[in-house]
Design a protein around this motif. Structure first.
Motif, PDB file in Angstrom:
ATOM      1  N   CYS A  86      86.614  44.410-106.350  1.00  0.00           N
ATOM      2  CA  CYS A  86      88.056  44.248-106.201  1.00  0.00           C
ATOM      3  C   CYS A  86      88.408  42.811-106.567  1.00  0.00           C
ATOM      4  O   CYS A  86      87.901  41.867-105.946  1.00  0.00           O
ATOM      5  CB  CYS A  86      88.474  44.557-104.771  1.00  0.00           C
ATOM      6  SG  CYS A  86      90.216  44.232-104.431  1.00  0.00           S
ATOM      7  N   LEU A  87      89.262  42.646-107.582  1.00  0.00           N
ATOM      8  CA  LEU A  87      89.636  41.318-108.058  1.00  0.00           C
ATOM      9  C   LEU A  87      91.116  41.071-107.764  1.00  0.00           C
ATOM     10  O   LEU A  87      91.956  41.932-107.994  1.00  0.00           O
ATOM     11  CB  LEU A  87      89.383  41.188-109.563  1.00  0.00           C
ATOM     12  CG  LEU A  87      87.953  41.441-110.041  1.00  0.00           C
ATOM     13  CD1 LEU A  87      87.856  41.210-111.539  1.00  0.00           C
ATOM     14  CD2 LEU A  87      86.963  40.557-109.295  1.00  0.00           C
ATOM     15  N   LYS A  88      91.398  39.868-107.267  1.00  0.00           N
ATOM     16  CA  LYS A  88      92.766  39.443-107.008  1.00  0.00           C
ATOM     17  C   LYS A  88      92.996  38.088-107.650  1.00  0.00           C
ATOM     18  O   LYS A  88      92.072  37.283-107.766  1.00  0.00           O
ATOM     19  CB  LYS A  88      93.037  39.346-105.499  1.00  0.00           C
ATOM     20  CG  LYS A  88      93.240  40.659-104.798  1.00  0.00           C
ATOM     21  CD  LYS A  88      93.625  40.432-103.348  1.00  0.00           C
ATOM     22  CE  LYS A  88      93.874  41.747-102.618  1.00  0.00           C
ATOM     23  NZ  LYS A  88      94.277  41.530-101.201  1.00  0.00           N
ATOM     24  N   GLY A  89      94.241  37.844-108.072  1.00  0.00           N
ATOM     25  CA  GLY A  89      94.546  36.559-108.663  1.00  0.00           C
ATOM     26  C   GLY A  89      95.969  36.505-109.166  1.00  0.00           C
ATOM     27  O   GLY A  89      96.856  37.202-108.660  1.00  0.00           O
ATOM     28  N   GLN A  90      96.172  35.697-110.224  1.00  0.00           N
ATOM     29  CA  GLN A  90      97.499  35.536-110.785  1.00  0.00           C
ATOM     30  C   GLN A  90      97.410  35.090-112.237  1.00  0.00           C
ATOM     31  O   GLN A  90      96.393  34.547-112.669  1.00  0.00           O
ATOM     32  CB  GLN A  90      98.307  34.510-109.980  1.00  0.00           C
ATOM     33  CG  GLN A  90      97.680  33.126-109.960  1.00  0.00           C
ATOM     34  CD  GLN A  90      98.405  32.185-109.027  1.00  0.00           C
ATOM     35  OE1 GLN A  90      99.062  32.615-108.109  1.00  0.00           O
ATOM     36  NE2 GLN A  90      98.280  30.890-109.271  1.00  0.00           N
ATOM     37  N   ILE A  91      98.486  35.357-112.968  1.00  0.00           N
ATOM     38  CA  ILE A  91      98.620  34.924-114.354  1.00  0.00           C
ATOM     39  C   ILE A  91      99.773  33.935-114.417  1.00  0.00           C
ATOM     40  O   ILE A  91     100.889  34.250-114.003  1.00  0.00           O
ATOM     41  CB  ILE A  91      98.888  36.110-115.301  1.00  0.00           C
ATOM     42  CG1 ILE A  91      97.821  37.191-115.129  1.00  0.00           C
ATOM     43  CG2 ILE A  91      98.948  35.648-116.747  1.00  0.00           C
ATOM     44  CD1 ILE A  91      98.100  38.448-115.930  1.00  0.00           C
ATOM     45  N   THR A  92      99.502  32.739-114.938  1.00  0.00           N
ATOM     46  CA  THR A  92     100.509  31.687-115.005  1.00  0.00           C
ATOM     47  C   THR A  92     100.732  31.280-116.452  1.00  0.00           C
ATOM     48  O   THR A  92      99.783  30.875-117.132  1.00  0.00           O
ATOM     49  CB  THR A  92     100.079  30.459-114.193  1.00  0.00           C
ATOM     50  OG1 THR A  92      99.791  30.856-112.852  1.00  0.00           O
ATOM     51  CG2 THR A  92     101.154  29.393-114.201  1.00  0.00           C
ATOM     52  N   PRO A  93     101.977  31.390-116.968  1.00  0.00           N
ATOM     53  CA  PRO A  93     102.247  30.920-118.329  1.00  0.00           C
ATOM     54  C   PRO A  93     102.305  29.397-118.374  1.00  0.00           C
ATOM     55  O   PRO A  93     102.863  28.759-117.481  1.00  0.00           O
ATOM     56  CB  PRO A  93     103.611  31.540-118.643  1.00  0.00           C
ATOM     57  CG  PRO A  93     104.272  31.712-117.316  1.00  0.00           C
ATOM     58  CD  PRO A  93     103.169  31.982-116.329  1.00  0.00           C
TER      59      PRO A  93
END
Length: 435
Positions: A181-188
């Motif tokens: 299970c992977l969690k995170g975020q994408i930031t431009p």
């Protein structure tokens, strides 16, 4: 100035003058002056070309070796040399700053324990932290230049990336890859690039599930005796206390359920101390034989009531083992009590042997055995092979979990061998003292 004009242009001008001026002037001083100007221009041009050639060669060495440019006697060439030198110095300083920044970024990425990816416009991975390879199942060097969606095959990642491209806003991310299970975020970020941060939350989710299960199990274990106590108390208050036959029976049930609640709370406290390391005790040499004899004395009455043979196969001269006498006593008592509870006929035996630097302590029984499916979970909290039977025997479902934590606290290992219909053997390995 005529020296700034190309020599070919001066020659053309000279020929035009000769053509339009009267013939007597051809041999005059005008022709001489013109030729002198042409010669001076040629010499000046040659000097400038030589200076420029030297400047080109020096510039080439400067770009390759970083050496300084020589000064020129010509003011304009010297000014150009200074400008090139200044530009080269600034370029070199910028290059060094970029190299230092990249090295700092590499060190930062190598120290980050989570997956960090820098992705370009074409979705190619430009930079990756050291943990990225381990998390995504790739070698870190091979990650660079790979397409993001080839490395991470997830529709959720594609959807979130599309949302980031359309809105230009940061997006949270959670998805499954294989069994993780992977969690995170994408930031431009600037330049059409994206910073993706991922963390493996598999263990966290598992622990959270364990916590939820634990809370549910504790609630269930507490509710059962409390319901019984409340029911019998209400019955007594309704007038059953005047019944000479029913009243003692109700009180005995209340006493039994209260004792069960007490044991459950005690086991929960012991387990909490072991798991949170609040029960710190020194590991010292202890007499295994003495502890085993005391344990057998405590369980002898229960074994006798069930008609079981209680045996000990621990030699009198058995070497001391490294551990904690109270924890070891609790472990052996739990294992022996369980063995008696789940054995209907035959024997329960404590035995110990030495192999190298380890002492192997075994609690054997001739009971019905444990299935392979149950063996995998037998040391979990509140896990019971036979729930109804365990509750009837007064068990809390925490004894084996406490035993496992206690043995691990003493630096040992615990396990079991069992076969349906042929009994069970729980074993403990602890270091022996060096005589």
């Amino acid at each position: 100035m005529l020296s700034k004009l190309p020599a070919v242009l001066l020659i053309i001008i000279g020929l035009l003058l000769c053509f339009f001026l009267p013939f007597p002037f051809i041999g005059s001083s005008w022709a001489f002056i013109f030729l002198a100007f042409v010669l001076g221009e040629w010499l000046a041009t040659r000097k400038i070309n030589r200076a420029l050639g030297e400047l080109l060669a020096a510039t080439d060495r400067f770009l390759k070796e970083g050496s300084s440019l020589p000064r020129s006697s010509d003011p304009q060439v010297d000014r150009l040399t200074c400008m090139i030198q200044s530009l080269g110095d600034r370029l070199q300083s910028t290059t060094e700053d970029l190299a230092a920044s990249r090295q700092e970024l590499e060190l930062l990425l190598s120290s980050i324990g989570d997956c960090v990816l820098l992705v370009g416009k074409t979705k190619r991975i430009l930079l990756a932290s050291r943990a990225s390879g381990e998390l995504l199942g790739w070698e870190r060097e091979r990650l660079l230049g790979q397409n993001l969606f080839r490395v991470v095959r997830s529709s959720e990642l594609r959807n979130r990336m599309t949302q980031v491209e359309e809105t230009g806003e940061e997006q949270a991310l959670e998805f499954q890859v294989a069994d993780r299970c992977l969690k995170g975020q994408i930031t431009p970020i600037t330049g059409g690039q994206y910073l993706i941060m991922l963390a493996d939350c598999t263990d966290k989710e598992r622990l959270e599930q364990v916590r939820r299960d634990f809370a549910s199990n504790v609630s269930h274990e507490l509710r059962t005796p409390l319901t019984s106590i409340q029911g019998f108390v209400d019955t007594l208050l309704d007038g059953a206390w005047q019944d000479q036959e029913a009243c003692p029976h109700f009180l005995r049930v209340i006493k039994r359920e209260t004792a069960r609640l007490y044991r459950l709370v005690e086991d929960l406290l012991d387990l909490s101390r072991l798991e949170t390391r609040r029960l710190e005790r020194p590991i010292v040499p202890v007499d295994l034989g003495k502890i085993a004899r005391r344990v057998l004395e405590l369980v002898s009455k229960k074994a006798e009531d069930k008609g079981l043979e209680l045996r000990s196969a621990i030699p009198e001269d058995f070497p001391l083992v490294m551990g904690d006498k109270d924890l070891l006593h609790q472990v052996l008592l739990n294992l022996s009590d369980n063995a008696i509870s789940y054995t209907e006929a035959g024997f329960v035996e404590l035995r110990a042997t030495v192999a190298g630097e380890k002492a192997k302590i075994e609690v054997r029984d001739s009971g019905s055995g444990i299935s392979p499916e149950d063996k995998e979970r037998i040391f979990e909290r509140f896990y019971r092979v036979d729930k109804a039977r365990s509750r009837h025997a007064g068990g809390t479902g925490l004894g084996l979990a406490i035993a496992r934590h206690a043995v691990e606290r003493m630096g040992g290992t615990i396990g079991l061998e069992s076969e349906l219909g042929r009994g069970t053997t729980f074993w403990i390995e602890l270091p022996v003292t060096q005589s």
